[in-house]
Design a protein around this motif. Structure first.
Motif, mmCIF file in Angstrom:
data_model
loop_
_atom_site.group_PDB
_atom_site.id
_atom_site.type_symbol
_atom_site.label_atom_id
_atom_site.label_comp_id
_atom_site.label_asym_id
_atom_site.label_seq_id
_atom_site.Cartn_x
_atom_site.Cartn_y
_atom_site.Cartn_z
ATOM 1 N N ILE A 45 12.685 9.520 -17.493
ATOM 2 C CA ILE A 45 12.064 10.847 -17.372
ATOM 3 C C ILE A 45 12.826 11.687 -16.364
ATOM 4 N N GLY A 46 13.259 11.045 -15.294
ATOM 5 C CA GLY A 46 13.985 11.764 -14.262
ATOM 6 C C GLY A 46 13.990 10.995 -12.956
ATOM 7 N N GLY A 47 14.122 11.730 -11.871
ATOM 8 C CA GLY A 47 14.166 11.080 -10.570
ATOM 9 C C GLY A 47 13.754 12.021 -9.463
ATOM 10 N N ARG A 48 13.604 11.476 -8.279
ATOM 11 C CA ARG A 48 13.278 12.303 -7.112
ATOM 12 C C ARG A 48 13.594 11.495 -5.855
ATOM 13 N N ILE A 49 13.536 12.180 -4.732
ATOM 14 C CA ILE A 49 13.601 11.507 -3.448
ATOM 15 C C ILE A 49 12.174 11.226 -3.006
ATOM 16 N N ASP A 50 11.932 10.027 -2.516
ATOM 17 C CA ASP A 50 10.614 9.727 -1.974
ATOM 18 C C ASP A 50 10.796 9.059 -0.612
ATOM 19 N N TYR A 51 9.697 8.687 0.004
ATOM 20 C CA TYR A 51 9.766 8.067 1.327
ATOM 21 C C TYR A 51 8.984 6.770 1.332
ATOM 22 N N LEU A 52 9.632 5.725 1.802
ATOM 23 C CA LEU A 52 8.956 4.441 1.989
ATOM 24 C C LEU A 52 9.414 3.891 3.318
ATOM 25 N N GLN A 53 8.483 3.421 4.096
ATOM 26 C CA GLN A 53 8.820 2.829 5.380
ATOM 27 C C GLN A 53 9.743 3.738 6.193
ATOM 28 N N ARG B 110 11.837 5.963 5.453
ATOM 29 C CA ARG B 110 13.203 6.287 5.073
ATOM 30 C C ARG B 110 13.206 6.894 3.662
ATOM 31 N N LYS B 111 14.257 7.664 3.403
ATOM 32 C CA LYS B 111 14.398 8.228 2.071
ATOM 33 C C LYS B 111 14.762 7.138 1.080
ATOM 34 N N VAL B 112 14.133 7.146 -0.054
ATOM 35 C CA VAL B 112 14.475 6.192 -1.105
ATOM 36 C C VAL B 112 14.666 6.956 -2.410
ATOM 37 N N ALA B 113 15.391 6.350 -3.314
ATOM 38 C CA ALA B 113 15.534 6.939 -4.646
ATOM 39 C C ALA B 113 14.354 6.477 -5.494
ATOM 40 N N ALA B 114 13.761 7.403 -6.208
ATOM 41 C CA ALA B 114 12.704 7.046 -7.152
ATOM 42 C C ALA B 114 13.167 7.456 -8.547
ATOM 43 N N LEU B 115 13.315 6.476 -9.423
ATOM 44 C CA LEU B 115 13.616 6.773 -10.821
ATOM 45 C C LEU B 115 12.312 6.670 -11.595
ATOM 46 N N VAL B 116 12.135 7.579 -12.538
ATOM 47 C CA VAL B 116 10.885 7.592 -13.280
ATOM 48 C C VAL B 116 11.172 7.289 -14.747
ATOM 49 N N TYR B 117 10.520 6.263 -15.227
ATOM 50 C CA TYR B 117 10.627 5.878 -16.628
ATOM 51 C C TYR B 117 9.246 5.944 -17.268
ATOM 52 N N GLN B 118 9.244 5.814 -18.565
ATOM 53 C CA GLN B 118 7.978 5.878 -19.273
ATOM 54 C C GLN B 118 7.880 4.743 -20.279
ATOM 55 N N ARG C 205 0.824 -1.207 0.000
ATOM 56 C CA ARG C 205 0.000 0.000 0.000
ATOM 57 C C ARG C 205 0.861 1.261 0.000
ATOM 58 N N GLU C 206 1.966 1.199 0.716
ATOM 59 C CA GLU C 206 2.855 2.364 0.742
ATOM 60 C C GLU C 206 3.420 2.644 -0.641
ATOM 61 N N ILE C 207 3.783 1.588 -1.348
ATOM 62 C CA ILE C 207 4.336 1.757 -2.688
ATOM 63 C C ILE C 207 3.282 2.351 -3.614
ATOM 64 N N VAL C 208 2.069 1.826 -3.523
ATOM 65 C CA VAL C 208 0.992 2.357 -4.358
ATOM 66 C C VAL C 208 0.733 3.824 -4.009
ATOM 67 N N ALA C 209 0.685 4.116 -2.702
ATOM 68 C CA ALA C 209 0.409 5.492 -2.278
ATOM 69 C C ALA C 209 1.486 6.438 -2.784
ATOM 70 N N ALA C 210 2.745 6.029 -2.677
ATOM 71 C CA ALA C 210 3.841 6.883 -3.143
ATOM 72 C C ALA C 210 3.746 7.110 -4.645
ATOM 73 N N HIS C 211 3.415 6.052 -5.368
ATOM 74 C CA HIS C 211 3.285 6.154 -6.820
ATOM 75 C C HIS C 211 2.167 7.129 -7.199
ATOM 76 N N VAL C 212 1.010 6.927 -6.569
ATOM 77 C CA VAL C 212 -0.145 7.763 -6.909
ATOM 78 C C VAL C 212 0.114 9.217 -6.531
ATOM 79 N N ARG C 213 0.683 9.430 -5.356
ATOM 80 C CA ARG C 213 1.007 10.798 -4.946
ATOM 81 C C ARG C 213 1.911 11.478 -5.960
#
Ligand SMILES: [Zn+2]
Length: 255
Positions: A175-183, A185-193, A124-132
């Motif tokens: 597409i790029g990247g950002r810092i996100d939060y899961l559990q 802690r800071k995590v790397a989020a890479l965005v592809y298309q 659920r956290e992963i889905v929430a982070a994605h949707v946000r």
């Protein structure tokens, strides 16, 4: 009814798919359990977010095909319970009938091909982070299709260096990247298309037991593929179909 049993029934409860008798038992437990109440609130919040989430609409031909497949199996009452189990995200090891497997294969945007036993995942956290990330216009903090721009951007922002791969030749442009939060802690989020579908690839250090096992999950139309290497855990999520998301995950595996 204990917490584990209750937690497993919260999704169908929210979906209104729980038989009256089970509903009563779940509500009875909820009355006296703050933990399960909290989980229920989170599920409802996430569902609300999902309702508002931007999503690439499936073409009509596909929708019709899916409706047909559902109609074909809806006549078989024995399937309903296992269908409910399929879309329940956490810790369930369903017994898969051939019919259910065929259904799930056909209904690919609901489709997890298989659920392996694996460490509990923050589905659920992963889905929430994605949707946000899709909703708040904060998909990327660094926007570039150049790995040599995106990779160094993480330096100093997180305490590890995610491998950023160029997969444009394979049809998954960065597409790029950002810092996100899961559990927490800071995590790397890479965005592809992929076509119009956005893929978030979450990466964070995980020196737990190394496994080559890949985990597939599905939650409310989002597919999730997770894997690990020696140092990191990876979770890819998208409304892209599972087949292509799995292909993406294989390309993303560090060499
Ligand atoms: Zn409880």
């Amino acid at each position: 009814m204990n917490c584990d049993e209750t937690l497993n029934l919260l999704d169908p409860l929210v979906d209104g798919e729980l038989p009256d008798r089970e509903q009563g038992a779940v509500r009875l437990h909820l009355d006296g359990c703050a933990t399960c109440q909290h989980e229920l609130r989170q599920i409802k919040e996430l569902r609300e977010m999902l309702r508002q989430a931007p999503r690439y609409a499936a073409p009509d031909s596909l929708l019709n095909n899916v409706r047909e497949q559902i109609a074909n199996v809806a006549d078989r009452p024995a399937l309903r319970p296992s269908w409910n189990r399929w879309v329940r995200p956490l810790g369930i090891k369903p017994i898969v009938t051939h019919a259910a497997a065929a259904l799930v294969g056909a209904v690919f945007f609901y489709g997890a091909i298989q659920m392996f036993s694996a460490p509990a995942t923050p589905t659920r956290e992963i889905v929430a982070a994605h949707v946000r990330s899709l909703m708040d216009d904060r998909l990327t903090q660094v926007s570039s299709n150049d790995t040599h721009t995106v990779a160094p951007w993480f330096a100093g922002r997180i305490d590890f260096a995610p491998l950023v791969k160029d997969l444009s030749a394979e049809g998954f442009p960065l597409i790029g990247g950002r810092i996100d939060y899961l559990q927490d802690r800071k995590v790397a989020a890479l965005v592809y298309q992929r076509r119009k579908h956005r893929i978030n690839l979450f990466i964070f250090p995980d020196t737990g037991k190394q496994t080559e096992e890949t985990v597939d999950r599905s939650y409310n139309g989002y597919n999730i593929v997770g894997w690990r290497d020696k140092n990191f855990a990876y979770w890819a999520i998208s409304d892209l179909n599972l087949e292509e998301l799995t292909a993406f995950s294989k390309l993303s595996v560090a060499m």
